[in-house]
Design a protein around this motif. Structure first.
Motif, mmCIF file in Angstrom:
data_model
loop_
_atom_site.group_PDB
_atom_site.id
_atom_site.type_symbol
_atom_site.label_atom_id
_atom_site.label_comp_id
_atom_site.label_asym_id
_atom_site.label_seq_id
_atom_site.Cartn_x
_atom_site.Cartn_y
_atom_site.Cartn_z
ATOM 1 N N LEU A 1 -6.602 130.739 82.123
ATOM 2 C CA LEU A 1 -5.552 129.500 81.738
ATOM 3 C C LEU A 1 -4.626 129.545 80.648
ATOM 4 N N ALA A 2 -5.063 130.442 79.660
ATOM 5 C CA ALA A 2 -4.207 130.674 78.449
ATOM 6 C C ALA A 2 -3.015 131.563 79.058
ATOM 7 N N PHE A 3 -3.391 132.552 79.755
ATOM 8 C CA PHE A 3 -2.300 133.486 80.052
ATOM 9 C C PHE A 3 -1.162 132.708 80.893
ATOM 10 N N LEU A 4 -1.685 132.005 81.745
ATOM 11 C CA LEU A 4 -0.756 131.316 83.045
ATOM 12 C C LEU A 4 0.065 130.424 82.352
ATOM 13 N N VAL A 5 -0.512 129.594 81.309
ATOM 14 C CA VAL A 5 0.294 128.624 80.409
ATOM 15 C C VAL A 5 1.328 129.244 79.538
ATOM 16 N N SER A 6 0.905 130.265 79.012
ATOM 17 C CA SER A 6 1.792 130.927 78.219
ATOM 18 C C SER A 6 2.919 131.559 78.863
ATOM 19 N N PHE A 7 2.729 131.939 80.352
ATOM 20 C CA PHE A 7 3.736 132.848 81.010
ATOM 21 C C PHE A 7 4.718 131.522 81.448
ATOM 22 N N ALA A 8 4.165 130.488 81.980
ATOM 23 C CA ALA A 8 4.701 129.123 82.249
ATOM 24 C C ALA A 8 5.697 129.037 81.316
ATOM 25 N N ALA A 9 5.019 129.051 80.035
ATOM 26 C CA ALA A 9 5.937 128.504 78.578
ATOM 27 C C ALA A 9 7.096 129.477 78.468
ATOM 28 N N MET A 10 6.945 130.672 78.649
ATOM 29 C CA MET A 10 8.088 131.635 78.553
ATOM 30 C C MET A 10 9.081 131.307 79.580
ATOM 31 N N LEU A 11 8.729 131.252 80.724
ATOM 32 C CA LEU A 11 9.670 131.200 81.798
ATOM 33 C C LEU A 11 10.475 129.716 81.657
ATOM 34 N N LEU A 12 9.862 128.931 81.181
ATOM 35 C CA LEU A 12 10.505 127.590 81.021
ATOM 36 C C LEU A 12 11.407 127.707 79.655
ATOM 37 N N LEU A 13 11.011 128.400 78.699
ATOM 38 C CA LEU A 13 11.790 128.837 77.436
ATOM 39 C C LEU A 13 13.158 129.310 77.986
ATOM 40 N N PHE A 14 12.905 130.644 78.683
ATOM 41 C CA PHE A 14 14.037 131.263 79.203
ATOM 42 C C PHE A 14 14.973 130.414 80.060
ATOM 43 N N ALA A 15 14.481 129.449 80.986
ATOM 44 C CA ALA A 15 15.308 128.677 81.933
ATOM 45 C C ALA A 15 16.149 127.732 80.645
ATOM 46 N N THR A 16 15.356 127.266 79.701
ATOM 47 C CA THR A 16 16.441 126.498 78.536
ATOM 48 C C THR A 16 17.364 127.162 78.060
ATOM 49 N N LEU A 17 16.922 128.320 77.428
ATOM 50 C CA LEU A 17 17.909 129.144 76.893
ATOM 51 C C LEU A 17 19.151 129.789 77.654
ATOM 52 N N TYR A 18 18.546 130.067 78.909
ATOM 53 C CA TYR A 18 19.649 130.565 80.031
ATOM 54 C C TYR A 18 20.649 129.351 80.286
ATOM 55 N N ASN A 19 20.177 128.091 80.420
ATOM 56 C CA ASN A 19 21.113 127.144 80.919
ATOM 57 C C ASN A 19 21.915 126.644 79.437
ATOM 58 N N VAL A 20 21.434 126.854 78.461
ATOM 59 C CA VAL A 20 22.280 126.423 77.240
ATOM 60 C C VAL A 20 23.278 127.165 76.991
ATOM 61 N N GLU A 21 22.974 128.672 77.083
ATOM 62 C CA GLU A 21 23.926 129.725 76.941
ATOM 63 C C GLU A 21 25.106 129.667 77.981
ATOM 64 N N LEU A 22 24.729 129.487 79.121
ATOM 65 C CA LEU A 22 25.719 129.296 80.237
ATOM 66 C C LEU A 22 26.527 128.117 79.902
ATOM 67 N N ALA A 23 25.933 126.977 79.678
ATOM 68 C CA ALA A 23 26.886 125.863 79.403
ATOM 69 C C ALA A 23 27.793 126.151 78.339
ATOM 70 N N GLY A 24 27.442 126.786 77.280
ATOM 71 C CA GLY A 24 28.485 127.181 76.291
ATOM 72 C C GLY A 24 29.421 128.168 76.601
#
Lengths: 212, 232
Positions: free
Chosen positions: B194-217
């Protein structure tokens, strides 16, 4: 003209140019011998033959870099690139011909470098020679493509090693492995795999590097 | 004008808030819920992040190469920008893999760097490779030639990943005859999964956020440049 004739004509042009101007091959030969002398003094006493085998690969990769850095210089200096790209031939023929020419220079450099290495350090077996032949294919295929990229950038000579060395690390691993282990089969196979994979990739993508 | 300013399906603040929540949840799970590993002790907990960051990083490089292919195929300037941003994020996550791996190596084996860790060595090679990507990109004037070259180089990267992986595994045979046991716990408990899957999901979501922020910029930058060109 068909594809083979295009490639032959383009490769012949590079070889003739080298035969008349002689800028690349003598420099490569001098460099590789100089680097052997440097290696002799950087290997302390009692260091094993294996260390020298590894350094031989470093010397060849650097020598290849020297040749690759010069590969597209005539095209740039004489503004021939546009002409080549506009010529009614497949663009990948330019890459193939240039790779063949660089392969010839590198093989000639090794023809001198390997006996000199054997004289200075220790003998070389047939497996190592085969590994060098396989590695040269990969080095020239990938190096010609990144050389064509580097030559149109502002950084030019600075950029080529940076682009090339990370791509050459697998070649170096395969080559050193083939020269130092007892059963080198898997390393030779790996080098062949690398050559096949990257040659196809370079062949397919060269057109995008030289056109807009 | 038509190339920039694609509308977002999810708003950026919502994405950022979601990743904040998920990263916090992952931290709580990793440090307070997951049991301490019997063999490796407390330091094993870094793997929940190390491994998920590494997967995310591969995903970034894969995305970068995919967008590069789309660019070469359709000549879409948007795809070039997306490929660049994907690779940029990949390098950021890749540096985090190197840092977390280094910390783990220091605690487990007493050295900051271990050549016997395939994953770490591979990321070092990739780090060098993709740093050269930026050098290449910023050494050519913006335009179709730069887009094509960046795209070809990005495609080389995605071929280099498996080839280097294979090469580094092969090199273990003559450089490090002693291969350490696989460090991932072979029988993970439910809470660890559970801890691994949640941290994996967290990193993916963090990536999605950073990706979209940078792309918007980057898109705003491109838009602004076009407006400036129209004015002059």
């Amino acid at each position: 003209m068909n594809y083979a004739a295009d490639v032959r004509a383009l490769a012949r042009k590079d070889l003739l140019l080298e035969l008349r101007a002689r800028d690349t091959l003598p420099a490569m030969l001098l460099f590789v011998v100089a680097i052997f002398v440097v290696f002799h003094f950087s290997l302390p006493d009692r260091s094993s033959d294996l260390a020298a085998s590894g350094l031989l690969w470093v010397a060849i990769v650097f020598t290849a870099l020297l040749g690759l850095g010069r590969a597209f210089v005539p095209e740039r200096e004489q503004r021939m690139f546009d002409g080549l790209v506009l010529a009614p031939c497949d663009r990948s023929a330019i890459w193939l011909a240039k790779s063949i020419a660089t392969f010839a220079f590198l093989a000639l450099a090794e023809l001198v470098a390997l006996p000199v290495f054997a004289l200075f350090f220790h003998g070389i077996d047939g497996t190592t020679v085969l590994a060098f032949l396989l590695a040269d294919v990969g080095i020239c295929a990938v190096g010609t493509l990144v050389g064509a990229m580097a030559v149109v950038t502002r950084a030019r000579d600075l950029l080529l090693p940076l682009l090339f060395l990370p791509l050459a690390i697998p070649i170096l691993i395969g080559g050193v492995g083939a020269s130092v282990v007892a059963s080198p089969g898997r390393y030779l196979l790996f080098l062949a795999l690398y050559d096949a994979l990257f040659a196809v990739l370079c062949w397919a993508s060269f057109e995008y590097v030289v056109t807009e | 004008m038509t190339v920039v300013g694609r509308s977002y399906r999810i708003s950026l603040p919502a994405l950022a808030a979601a990743s904040l929540v998920l990263v916090t949840t992952a931290l709580v799970l990793v440090f307070f819920v997951a049991p301490t590993d019997a063999d490796q002790g407390f330091s094993q907990r870094i793997f929940y992040f190390h491994v998920s960051i590494a997967f995310t990083s591969y995903l970034c490089f894969g995305l970068g190469a995919w967008k590069a292919l789309v660019h070469l195929w359709k000549r879409d300037p948007n795809a070039d920008l997306e490929s660049y941003v994907g690779i940029h994020q990949g390098v950021i996550f890749g540096s985090l893999v190197l840092i977390t791996g280094s910390i783990w190596a220091r605690i487990s084996w007493g050295h900051w760097w271990l050549w016997s860790e395939n994953q770490l060595v591979l990321f070092l090679v990739l780090f060098l490779f993709y740093c050269a990507y930026f050098m290449l990109r910023y050494s050519v004037d913006a335009g179709p030639a730069r887009m094509n070259m960046s795209a070809v180089y990005a495609l080389f990267g995605v071929v280099l990943i498996p080839v280097s992986f294979l090469a580094i595994r092969l090199s273990q045979r003559f450089i490090h005859p002693i291969v350490f046991d696989s460090h991932a716990p072979s029988n993970m408990t439910g809470a660890q999964w559970l801890a691994f899957l949640v941290s994996f999901a967290a990193m993916l979501l963090l990536f999605a956020t950073l990706y979209n922020v940078e792309l918007a910029g980057k898109r705003i930058d491109a838009h602004l440049r076009e407006l400036k060109e129209l004015l002059t």
